[in-house]
Design an enzyme around this catalytic site. Structure first.
Site: not given
Length: 311
Positions: A120, A216, A281
């Site tokens: 992330s 992502e 995620h």
């Protein structure tokens, strides 16, 4: 023309009893989730130690886990501690961009290679560790992450990567080919919005040439994903990429709306693209090493590493 992405130095695998430091370079960490994550690590016969400022909260900017200088100091202290074998991020959120320039890269390089894990917002640090330390890092679950605490699949894949990396040299995703074919290259990537945000900064690589690019994101509208991909393309950052692996798009618009964008922006690159690769995620997220040479088979939806992620 940007230099090709190169294979990086692999740190040593962990052994029972290894000391691992948990730090919070980005957003604030819920204490109960941190404690649950530490219990998982202890169950692996690891010795977790927690950075001094992991549970801090910034007084005004409540989305930060304390002051920038304190978050940087925790990471640097953990990395430069010779008794620490691995540094695991507690969570993502936002804030790594604000502290990455405060790190003493010469001191961290002198401390030698060790394992680094996160994803992330930690994409910023994956890029910096590659650019500044030339080191393989692990894009994987974080110590206080909901998925890490509650999902056995995510736990087991990370554990295998840390302790027995030869057992996960082939990463099988259950995904499918968006663009068929095979490609070889060096893995890199992370959260799409952070890769776009890092363009032109001194801690990021100049491009994905020669790479197998993992992408992502979370919580983004489709037009914003379009913006990030278009920005990377216009900047030449995607020139010479060898293949693309697409992970999860959690809390974005329904995938049937996201997919046409991915086809539009990536389908014309002339390289294999695999979707639904199961990192990011999502529940049961796979651990993917960055900085290793590998082969992508989009039709089989597999990534096969030339060597184990860790020595």
């Amino acid at each position: 023309m940007s230099q090709a992405v190169r294979e990086l130095v692999r740190p040593s695998r962990l052994a029972p009893g290894a000391r691992v430091a948990v730090v919070a370079p980005s957003g604030p960490v819920p204490e109960e989730r941190l404690q649950a994550g530490l219990d998982v690590l202890r169950g692996w016969d690891l010795d977790p130690v927690v950075g001094a400022h992991v549970l801090d909260r910034h007084g005004e900017l409540t989305y930060l886990a304390g002051a920038d200088a304190d978050r940087a100091a925790d990471l640097q202290a953990a990395w430069c501690d010779p008794s620490v074998d691995a540094v695991l991020c507690a969570r993502g959120g936002y804030g790594a961009q604000r502290m990455v320039d405060l790190l003493d890269w010469e001191a961290m390089r002198a401390a030698g290679p060790k394992v680094f894990v996160g994803f992330s917002d930690v994409t910023v640090l994956h890029e910096a560790f590659a650019a500044r330390l030339g080191l393989v890092t692990l894009h994987g679950p974080m110590a206080a992450g909901v998925d890490f605490i509650k999902n056995a699949g995510a736990q087991e894949h990370l554990k295998a990567t840390l302790f027995a990396p030869e057992t996960v040299r082939t990463i099988t995703s259950g995904g499918s080919a968006l663009v068929p074919g095979r490609a070889r290259g060096v893995t890199l990537g992370g959260c799409l919005c952070l890769l776009a945000a890092e363009l032109g900064t001194p801690q990021a690589r100049p491009g994905a040439r020669g790479g197998l690019l993992c992408l992502e994101d979370v919580g983004e509208e489709t037009y914003r994903l379009d913006r990030y991909l278009t920005q990377l393309g216009r900047a030449g950052w995607l020139d010479g990429v060898r293949g693309v692996l697409l992970g999860s798009w959690e809390q974005c618009e329904p995938y049937e709306r996201v997919r046409p964008l991915l086809v539009d922006r990536l389908g014309g690159l002339g390289v294999p693209v695999v979707e639904g690769f199961g990192f990011g995620h999502c529940a049961g997220a796979l651990t993917v090493p960055f900085g290793v040479s590998a082969e992508l088979d989009a039709d089989a939806a597999t990534l096969t590493l030339d060597e184990p992620a860790l020595r």
